[in-house]
Design a protein around this motif. Structure first.
Motif, PDB file in Angstrom:
ATOM      1  N   ALA A   1       0.810  -1.218   0.000  1.00 37.91           N
ATOM      2  CA  ALA A   1       0.000   0.000   0.000  1.00 37.91           C
ATOM      3  C   ALA A   1       0.843   1.267   0.000  1.00 37.91           C
ATOM      4  CB  ALA A   1      -0.940   0.001   1.204  1.00 37.91           C
ATOM      5  N   VAL A   2       1.953   1.285   0.753  1.00 39.38           N
ATOM      6  CA  VAL A   2       2.692   2.551   0.912  1.00 39.38           C
ATOM      7  C   VAL A   2       4.183   2.433   0.636  1.00 39.38           C
ATOM      8  CG1 VAL A   2       1.004   3.380   2.586  1.00 39.38           C
ATOM      9  CG2 VAL A   2       3.079   2.228   3.413  1.00 39.38           C
ATOM     10  N   GLY A   3       4.738   1.226   0.489  1.00 38.30           N
ATOM     11  CA  GLY A   3       6.167   1.058   0.281  1.00 38.30           C
ATOM     12  C   GLY A   3       6.912   0.852   1.592  1.00 38.30           C
ATOM     13  N   VAL A   4       8.147   0.370   1.482  1.00 39.67           N
ATOM     14  CA  VAL A   4       8.938   0.030   2.670  1.00 39.67           C
ATOM     15  C   VAL A   4       9.282   1.269   3.492  1.00 39.67           C
ATOM     16  CG1 VAL A   4      11.161  -0.875   3.468  1.00 39.67           C
ATOM     17  CG2 VAL A   4       9.888  -2.085   1.692  1.00 39.67           C
ATOM     18  N   ASP A   5       9.761   2.336   2.839  1.00 37.84           N
ATOM     19  CA  ASP A   5      10.197   3.514   3.585  1.00 37.84           C
ATOM     20  C   ASP A   5       9.069   4.115   4.420  1.00 37.84           C
ATOM     21  OD1 ASP A   5      12.807   3.402   2.760  1.00 37.84           O
ATOM     22  OD2 ASP A   5      12.637   4.993   1.265  1.00 37.84           O
ATOM     23  N   ALA A   6       7.926   4.330   3.789  1.00 34.84           N
ATOM     24  CA  ALA A   6       6.809   4.940   4.509  1.00 34.84           C
ATOM     25  C   ALA A   6       6.315   4.023   5.623  1.00 34.84           C
ATOM     26  CB  ALA A   6       5.674   5.271   3.542  1.00 34.84           C
ATOM     27  N   ALA A   7       6.293   2.719   5.352  1.00 32.39           N
ATOM     28  CA  ALA A   7       5.831   1.768   6.367  1.00 32.39           C
ATOM     29  C   ALA A   7       6.768   1.773   7.564  1.00 32.39           C
ATOM     30  CB  ALA A   7       5.734   0.369   5.769  1.00 32.39           C
ATOM     31  N   ARG A   8       8.068   1.658   7.315  1.00 28.31           N
ATOM     32  CA  ARG A   8       9.030   1.613   8.420  1.00 28.31           C
ATOM     33  C   ARG A   8       9.011   2.921   9.205  1.00 28.31           C
ATOM     34  NH1 ARG A   8      13.997  -2.189   8.321  1.00 28.31           N
ATOM     35  NH2 ARG A   8      14.481  -0.789  10.046  1.00 28.31           N
ATOM     36  N   TYR A   9       9.068   4.033   8.506  1.00 23.75           N
ATOM     37  CA  TYR A   9       9.152   5.319   9.188  1.00 23.75           C
ATOM     38  C   TYR A   9       7.899   5.584  10.018  1.00 23.75           C
ATOM     39  CZ  TYR A   9      10.142  10.213  10.102  1.00 23.75           C
ATOM     40  OH  TYR A   9      10.398  11.394  10.740  1.00 23.75           O
ATOM     41  N   SER A  10       6.736   5.337   9.421  1.00 21.61           N
ATOM     42  CA  SER A  10       5.486   5.655  10.119  1.00 21.61           C
ATOM     43  C   SER A  10       5.291   4.795  11.351  1.00 21.61           C
ATOM     44  CB  SER A  10       4.292   5.488   9.172  1.00 21.61           C
ATOM     45  OG  SER A  10       4.204   4.158   8.698  1.00 21.61           O
ATOM     46  N   LEU A  11       5.786   3.564  11.340  1.00 19.60           N
ATOM     47  CA  LEU A  11       5.657   2.692  12.506  1.00 19.60           C
ATOM     48  C   LEU A  11       6.685   3.022  13.578  1.00 19.60           C
ATOM     49  CD1 LEU A  11       4.968  -0.650  10.637  1.00 19.60           C
ATOM     50  CD2 LEU A  11       3.367   0.534  12.154  1.00 19.60           C
ATOM     51  N   ALA A  12       7.858   3.504  13.161  1.00 21.75           N
ATOM     52  CA  ALA A  12       8.928   3.793  14.121  1.00 21.75           C
ATOM     53  C   ALA A  12       8.797   5.175  14.754  1.00 21.75           C
ATOM     54  CB  ALA A  12      10.293   3.669  13.441  1.00 21.75           C
ATOM     55  N   ARG A  13       7.952   6.059  14.210  1.00 21.31           N
ATOM     56  CA  ARG A  13       7.923   7.443  14.681  1.00 21.31           C
ATOM     57  C   ARG A  13       7.002   7.645  15.889  1.00 21.31           C
ATOM     58  NH1 ARG A  13       3.649  10.939  12.861  1.00 21.31           N
ATOM     59  NH2 ARG A  13       5.032  12.736  13.067  1.00 21.31           N
ATOM     60  N   TYR A  14       6.339   6.578  16.326  1.00 16.79           N
ATOM     61  CA  TYR A  14       5.475   6.665  17.499  1.00 16.79           C
ATOM     62  C   TYR A  14       6.064   5.866  18.652  1.00 16.79           C
ATOM     63  CZ  TYR A  14       1.812   8.420  14.378  1.00 16.79           C
ATOM     64  OH  TYR A  14       1.090   9.167  13.475  1.00 16.79           O
ATOM     65  N   SER A  15       5.824   6.338  19.856  1.00 16.29           N
ATOM     66  CA  SER A  15       6.180   5.559  21.032  1.00 16.29           C
ATOM     67  C   SER A  15       5.466   4.213  20.950  1.00 16.29           C
ATOM     68  CB  SER A  15       5.762   6.305  22.293  1.00 16.29           C
ATOM     69  OG  SER A  15       5.940   5.495  23.425  1.00 16.29           O
ATOM     70  N   ALA A  16       6.193   3.140  21.231  1.00 16.61           N
ATOM     71  CA  ALA A  16       5.633   1.799  21.060  1.00 16.61           C
ATOM     72  C   ALA A  16       4.446   1.539  21.971  1.00 16.61           C
ATOM     73  CB  ALA A  16       6.715   0.750  21.303  1.00 16.61           C
ATOM     74  N   ASP A  17       4.351   2.260  23.078  1.00 16.77           N
ATOM     75  CA  ASP A  17       3.259   1.997  24.010  1.00 16.77           C
ATOM     76  C   ASP A  17       2.008   2.824  23.714  1.00 16.77           C
ATOM     77  OD1 ASP A  17       4.071   4.477  24.814  1.00 16.77           O
ATOM     78  OD2 ASP A  17       4.570   3.919  26.865  1.00 16.77           O
TER      79      ASP A  17
END
Length: 560
Positions: free
Chosen positions: A399-415
């Motif tokens: 849907a969005v590509g590797v870069d957008a997927a990785r960045y968007s998931l890593a930019r939030y606090s995991a909790d």
């Protein structure tokens, strides 16, 4: 002047005050490193510290009196323009333009090393993440851990730790039985078992198992008795499914150093070894024919059965053995990343850690991640066509590509729970955070290319005092923070701090660029040190953006 250099100057000022009798403190009370931070308001200077408030009581003086003495000593330090005392004893420090601007050259010359630090040096860390059961594709929660876990591994490594990425391969237990029965049912055209797995991938794996068996010259498993056929589907199906999982992760930029098989704990005697260790420590007891671990001695809400009355190991036995195995492999810290449904796991495993004589929260650290929801056209995305019931890593990347997927998931606090807008993440808009940061990088490349066309070469001149505009001071201040942000992200196990820093840096750079402070001269204009020095600053931003995106496993494209 870097924060470390300023910290050293503050320590030297304190030592001088002790030496001349102004400050009544033992020498060992002077910190080797004085913490400095960026003031919230730019007009308060470049750096601030509350060291006077920290030491005043020990020295028997008023904090403001101590701060005023330190200000007089510090202001004569080369590179320091002014030191102001604020409030009850805060020090606000302003650097001169040359001292601040020299950082641009330092960063460019350091290159990929800028941001690396030794805050975790000497630590051998085992980082376990994802660890999805080999019974289906990685779902969206596992994708979050893939992005966060791999980013954390990169950040810890950049901070000096020796990190092993580990995947716990759950090939033992009832879920594998259900998977095998589901494959068998699909191969024979039967409905999936009530407790089995559905989705198109089950039929795909079943077909692949049949093809593999025939290619190897084995019998068609559909022609075998069910019990024998089920074992074939178990062995070949798990291998095939796990190969798909590994490939999906690899395509996502995530590879593991160790794939640890749960079965090996039971086959190698590791479970018995761990139980014996706990018995020797006096932490086990027998009750109702079972063997229990007295976890309530270490804060758990109840004691845990480790070996059941029928002699079989309880599920926690494998967890106990696995933790001990990691520690006996020489890892100082064991970090485990788990989903939101594993909160109950934390207390019992911290008790296990303590029972082995280790320090909970240090030798064992458990990070819990919350839910991820996908939204498209304002509506929740609820189902994967292939998996049938869950969204997968391949769905998100498609849907969005590797870069957008990785960045968007890593930019939030995991909790924290997160909602990802797929339309936004696939767009070329400033509201899309990964685009915003990557576009800043591509803009630095364009600026450098235009400067080169006009004959601007860094090596022909650098005068840091020329970086005297307010936007340049802000940009330099942000660049100075990068090593501290990386070290903090490592210490707190929070990769999102790097992402949020990059967004702030991108914003500062875009503001600087939009002021039209020329890096490339006009066609009829002479090249000056002003142009060359600004090129150093532009390239310093580029260096930090590349380094920061690299810590998140995200590319830094030269054109957008």
């Amino acid at each position: 002047m870097t924060p470390d250099e300023l910290s050293g100057a503050l320590s030297a000022a304190l030592a001088a005050a002790v030496a001349d009798g102004t400050l009544a403190l033992p020498a060992d009370a002077i910190p080797a490193s004085v913490h400095v931070e960026r003031p919230r308001q730019r007009e308060h200077g470049d750096w601030a510290t509350n060291i006077a408030l920290q030491l005043a009581k020990k020295a028997g003086v008023a904090p403001r009196t101590l701060a005023e003495d330190l200000a007089k000593r510090l202001v004569v330090t080369p590179g320091v323009k002014a030191v102001d005392v604020a409030g009850p004893g805060f020090l606000n420090i302003t650097l001169d333009a040359a001292a601040a601007g020299s950082l641009a050259r330092t960063i460019v010359e350091a290159g990929a090393a800028y941001g690396r630090n030794d805050s975790e040096a000497g630590l051998k860390i085992n980082l376990e993440f994802v660890s999805a059961n080999p019974t289906g594709p990685i779902h969206i929660g596992g994708v979050r851990w893939a992005a966060v876990g791999d980013s954390l591994a990169r950040i810890l490594t950049a901070s000096g730790a020796e990190v092993a990425r580990e995947y716990y391969f759950n090939d033992h237990g009832t879920q594998i039985d259900r998977f095998a029965r589901s494959l068998l049912a699909a191969a024979k055209g039967r409905p999936a078992p009530e407790d089995g797995y559905g989705g198109a991938y089950i039929a795909e794996i079943a077909e692949a198992v049949i093809a593999d068996a025939l290619a190897d010259g084995d019998a068609d498993p559909r022609d075998l008795p069910d019990a024998e056929a089920q074992e074939t589907f178990r062995a070949r199906g798990v291998t095939r499914m796990f190969a798909e999982i590994k490939q999906s992760l690899h395509d996502f930029g995530v590879d593991f150093d160790v794939y640890f098989h749960e079965d090996s704990l039971h086959e190698s005697g590791a479970v018995e070894h761990a139980v014996a260790r706990l018995q020797a420590g006096g932490h086990m007891f027998e009750k109702d024919g079972a063997l229990w671990l007295r976890t309530t001695d270490f804060g758990d809400d109840k004691d845990r059965v480790v070996v059941k009355s029928d002699g079989d190991a309880a599920y926690i036995a494998g967890d106990i053995a696995y933790y001990l195995d990691k520690r006996e492999r020489g890892f100082d810290d064991v970090i485990i990343m788990l989903g939101a449904d594993h909160h109950g796991y934390v207390g019992r495993m911290m008790a296990v850690c303590a029972a082995f004589g280790d320090t909970p929260g240090k030798n064992l650290q458990i990070l819990i991640g919350q839910m991820v929801n996908l939204v498209k056209e304002g509506q929740p995305v609820r189902m994967s066509k292939r998996a049938g019931t869950v969204l997968t890593i391949d769905d998100l990347v498609g849907a969005v590509g590797v870069d957008a997927a990785r960045y968007s998931l890593a930019r939030y606090s995991a909790d924290s729970n997160i909602d990802l807008d797929l339309d936004l993440l696939a767009s070329a808009k400033n509201e899309n955070p990964v685009f915003y940061v990557q576009y800043a990088h591509s803009r630095t490349v364009q600026v450098a290319a235009k400067a080169a066309e006009r004959g601007v070469r860094r090596e022909d001149g650098f005068d840091p005092a020329l970086l005297d505009q307010e936007s340049e001071a802000v940009l330099l201040g942000r660049l100075t923070e990068f090593p501290r942000i990386v070290a903090q992200a490592a210490e707190l196990r929070e990769p999102h701090r790097v992402a949020r820093y990059l967004e702030a840096l991108a914003g500062d750079f875009h503001s600087w660029y939009n002021q039209n402070l020329r890096v490339a001269p006009y066609p009829d204009e002479e090249v000056t040190d002003q142009h060359r020095t600004r090129l150093w600053l532009n390239d310093a931003v580029r260096t930090v953006l590349v380094n920061g995106l690299g810590l998140l496993g995200v590319s830094a494209p030269e054109r957008m």
